[in-house]
Write a protein that holds these residues in place. Structure first.
Motif, mmCIF file in Angstrom:
data_model
loop_
_atom_site.group_PDB
_atom_site.id
_atom_site.type_symbol
_atom_site.label_atom_id
_atom_site.label_comp_id
_atom_site.label_asym_id
_atom_site.label_seq_id
_atom_site.Cartn_x
_atom_site.Cartn_y
_atom_site.Cartn_z
ATOM 1 N N VAL A 54 0.831 -1.202 0.000
ATOM 2 C CA VAL A 54 0.000 0.000 0.000
ATOM 3 C C VAL A 54 0.869 1.257 0.000
ATOM 4 N N GLN A 55 2.137 1.103 0.425
ATOM 5 C CA GLN A 55 3.081 2.214 0.437
ATOM 6 C C GLN A 55 4.220 1.929 -0.529
ATOM 7 N N PRO A 56 4.789 2.956 -1.167
ATOM 8 C CA PRO A 56 5.996 2.731 -1.966
ATOM 9 C C PRO A 56 7.147 2.307 -1.061
ATOM 10 N N ASP A 57 8.133 1.636 -1.625
ATOM 11 C CA ASP A 57 9.247 1.121 -0.819
ATOM 12 C C ASP A 57 9.919 2.206 0.005
ATOM 13 N N ALA A 59 8.672 4.721 1.460
ATOM 14 C CA ALA A 59 7.870 5.204 2.594
ATOM 15 C C ALA A 59 7.552 4.108 3.602
ATOM 16 N N ARG A 60 7.902 2.872 3.299
ATOM 17 C CA ARG A 60 7.555 1.775 4.206
ATOM 18 C C ARG A 60 8.435 1.807 5.453
ATOM 19 N N ILE A 61 7.833 1.495 6.601
ATOM 20 C CA ILE A 61 8.559 1.433 7.874
ATOM 21 C C ILE A 61 8.657 -0.041 8.275
ATOM 22 N N PRO A 62 9.877 -0.604 8.278
ATOM 23 C CA PRO A 62 10.045 -2.056 8.475
ATOM 24 C C PRO A 62 9.385 -2.608 9.727
ATOM 25 N N HIS A 63 9.480 -1.887 10.871
ATOM 26 C CA HIS A 63 8.950 -2.511 12.091
ATOM 27 C C HIS A 63 7.426 -2.599 12.077
ATOM 28 N N PHE A 64 6.747 -1.723 11.344
ATOM 29 C CA PHE A 64 5.300 -1.857 11.223
ATOM 30 C C PHE A 64 4.947 -3.032 10.305
ATOM 31 N N GLU A 65 5.726 -3.188 9.233
ATOM 32 C CA GLU A 65 5.498 -4.324 8.341
ATOM 33 C C GLU A 65 5.743 -5.642 9.079
ATOM 34 N N SER A 66 6.757 -5.665 9.949
ATOM 35 C CA SER A 66 7.069 -6.903 10.671
ATOM 36 C C SER A 66 5.956 -7.276 11.654
ATOM 37 N N ILE A 67 5.261 -6.269 12.194
ATOM 38 C CA ILE A 67 4.138 -6.558 13.100
ATOM 39 C C ILE A 67 3.027 -7.278 12.343
ATOM 40 N N LEU A 68 2.745 -6.828 11.117
ATOM 41 C CA LEU A 68 1.714 -7.494 10.309
ATOM 42 C C LEU A 68 2.159 -8.893 9.907
ATOM 43 N N ASN A 69 3.439 -9.058 9.614
ATOM 44 C CA ASN A 69 3.958 -10.396 9.286
ATOM 45 C C ASN A 69 3.840 -11.317 10.496
ATOM 46 N N ARG A 70 4.099 -10.770 11.681
ATOM 47 C CA ARG A 70 3.965 -11.564 12.905
ATOM 48 C C ARG A 70 2.525 -12.024 13.087
ATOM 49 N N ASP A 71 1.570 -11.133 12.831
ATOM 50 C CA ASP A 71 0.159 -11.504 12.941
ATOM 51 C C ASP A 71 -0.178 -12.649 12.002
ATOM 52 N N SER A 72 0.407 -12.592 10.805
ATOM 53 C CA SER A 72 0.152 -13.647 9.815
ATOM 54 C C SER A 72 0.706 -14.987 10.294
ATOM 55 N N LEU A 332 -6.304 9.488 5.097
ATOM 56 C CA LEU A 332 -5.249 9.035 5.998
ATOM 57 C C LEU A 332 -3.870 9.209 5.382
ATOM 58 N N LYS A 333 -3.768 9.021 4.068
ATOM 59 C CA LYS A 333 -2.476 9.190 3.387
ATOM 60 C C LYS A 333 -1.974 10.623 3.490
ATOM 61 N N LYS A 334 -2.888 11.569 3.634
ATOM 62 C CA LYS A 334 -2.520 12.980 3.712
ATOM 63 C C LYS A 334 -1.976 13.369 5.091
ATOM 64 N N GLN A 335 -2.003 12.418 6.047
ATOM 65 C CA GLN A 335 -1.552 12.716 7.410
ATOM 66 C C GLN A 335 -0.435 11.753 7.831
ATOM 67 N N PRO A 336 0.692 11.758 7.101
ATOM 68 C CA PRO A 336 1.760 10.786 7.399
ATOM 69 C C PRO A 336 2.483 11.042 8.714
ATOM 70 N N ARG A 337 2.322 12.240 9.284
ATOM 71 C CA ARG A 337 2.990 12.509 10.560
ATOM 72 C C ARG A 337 2.346 11.733 11.702
ATOM 73 N N THR A 338 1.067 11.447 11.566
ATOM 74 C CA THR A 338 0.330 10.782 12.645
ATOM 75 C C THR A 338 -0.005 9.339 12.323
ATOM 76 N N PHE A 339 -0.457 9.074 11.097
ATOM 77 C CA PHE A 339 -0.858 7.725 10.705
ATOM 78 C C PHE A 339 0.190 7.106 9.785
ATOM 79 N N HIS A 340 0.374 5.803 9.927
ATOM 80 C CA HIS A 340 1.194 5.072 8.952
ATOM 81 C C HIS A 340 0.396 3.899 8.425
ATOM 82 N N LEU A 341 0.370 3.773 7.113
ATOM 83 C CA LEU A 341 -0.345 2.685 6.460
ATOM 84 C C LEU A 341 0.657 1.601 6.089
ATOM 85 N N ALA A 342 0.373 0.377 6.481
ATOM 86 C CA ALA A 342 1.261 -0.751 6.208
ATOM 87 C C ALA A 342 0.451 -1.926 5.682
#
Length: 393
Positions: A54-57, A59-72, A332-342
């Motif tokens: 959902v994010q270009p490479d 803009a991606r934050i690895p530790h948020f992506e890893s949380i979703l991978n952990r859930d999987s 939500l994409k317009k507010q990257p300081r507060t929200f992060h989409l992963a």
């Protein structure tokens, strides 16, 4: 002369009939040569919303992506624990478990036993007196579940207030019970909360509509609860909240302002924010105030969750109650300081960035979150490690 003609006939090779190969019963043209698998060209899987981030490479934050991978990775653990906990005696016949891939969270077409074997300290398979194989919890986990129940009891007041606040930010101060139940794990709400609400008639009322749908309604408005997390932060750190959101002025470039003036003008647009506990849903849907209100509602919703994050599917389930539009993604994409989409375009999650440290660990952890982390830790252990595991807790 005759002998020359004779030799020419003998020495000149006779060319086969060009139509012979086409009609010969011994043709091998139907055979297909099979290339060994190791030599075949690897075809790249087609790009799709299921796999496309959902994010270009950049803009991606690895530790948020890893949380979703952990859930999987722990989907089977989470879903099977929930499903088994609701069964009589907390057991399930193995033959039946093999058909419940959706409910138990294991891949379709795979054997459920393989998923069970990954967590030997959590799940146990045994033969019952009926000579059938059954799936259940180990004795160790049965003790852990008692600990979880005590957490639920100790946090009951907090969970009641979470549900009250959800009702208070909803448009009509009412939400279908089924929606709260479906999203209960987000907020740490117990499985039997539908029965528990009867204990609090001063807060809740259940209304049954004509179609049989049960609706949870707010009985009394509490002004002490009608304070958003953003408003609390604003009192403590005003500058932090001022920088949290950005609502740029439309056509700002046409005004001919320099960078400093543009920043000041945008700041005027950012503040004051519209409280999620107000009647912001009455604003014109596409006005700036309405967008501020919706941003505030999503922020407050995430603040109420255990892990300060939620799947977009969880958020959209409340779109009617929270007056959300189909442009929630763009908002939500317009507010990257507060929200992060992963995550991926088909299944993405929204994180509250300030709730996490630089290492991706929650700054403040609810007791239920601590318990879940402990359970995942034990789920990765093998038999024989449990004593040292308990000693470390």
């Amino acid at each position: 002369m005759a002998w020359r003609l004779f030799l020419t006939k003998i020495l000149t090779p006779t060319l086969p009939n060009p139509n012979f190969l086409k009609t010969s019963p011994f043709s091998t043209s139907f055979l297909v040569t099979k290339i060994p698998k190791r030599l075949r060209k690897k075809h790249k899987k087609p790009d799709s919303p299921r796999t496309r981030p959902v994010q270009p490479d950049s803009a991606r934050i690895p530790h948020f992506e890893s949380i979703l991978n952990r859930d999987s990775v722990f989907r089977f653990l989470t879903k099977t624990k929930e499903f088994l906990s609701k069964q009589p005696e907390r057991v399930l016949r193995l033959d039946d478990a093999g058909k419940l891939y959706r409910e138990l969270g294991f891949p379709r077409g795979r054997k459920v036993v393989k998923s069970i074997q990954r967590h030997p300290l959590i799940f146990d398979v045994y033969r019952h007196v009926d000579n059938k194989m059954w799936l259940g919890f180990t004795d160790f986990v049965e003790r852990l579940l008692e600990e979880e129940r005590s957490i639920m009891e100790s946090m009951e007041t907090d969970r009641v207030n979470k549900v009250r606040k959800l009702l208070m930010i909803s448009k009509e101060k009412r939400i279908p019970l089924s929606k709260i139940y479906h999203n209960r794990l987000l907020f740490g709400i117990p499985e039997d909360f539908r029965d528990r609400v009867a204990k609090f008639p001063e807060y809740f009322r259940i209304v049954v509509e004509n179609d049989g749908k049960r609706i949870l309604e707010l009985v009394n408005w509490d002004p002490t609860l009608a304070v958003s997390e953003l408003e609390r932060e604003f009192i403590v750190n005003e500058d932090k909240v001022k920088k949290a959101f950005k609502f740029p002025v439309k056509y700002g470039k046409d005004l001919g302002l320099d960078e400093s003036d543009t920043r000041k003008l945008n700041l005027l647009n950012t503040l004051p924010l519209v409280s999620p506990y107000s009647d912001g849903w009455k604003f014109d849907m596409w006005s700036l105030e309405a967008e501020k209100y919706r941003v505030g509602v999503v922020h407050e919703f995430l603040s109420l969750t255990l892990e300060k994050r939620a799947s977009i599917h969880n958020i959209v389930e409340f779109k009617e109650e929270f007056s959300l539009t189909r442009r929630t993604y763009e908002m939500l994409k317009k507010q990257p300081r507060t929200f992060h989409l992963a995550g991926t375009e088909m299944n993405w999650a929204v994180f509250l960035k300030d709730a996490y440290g630089e290492n991706g660990i929650l700054i403040q952890k609810d007791p239920q979150v601590v318990f879940n982390e402990k359970l995942r830790k034990f789920a990765q252990m093998q038999e024989g490690e449990v004593v040292s595991g308990v000693g470390e807790e």
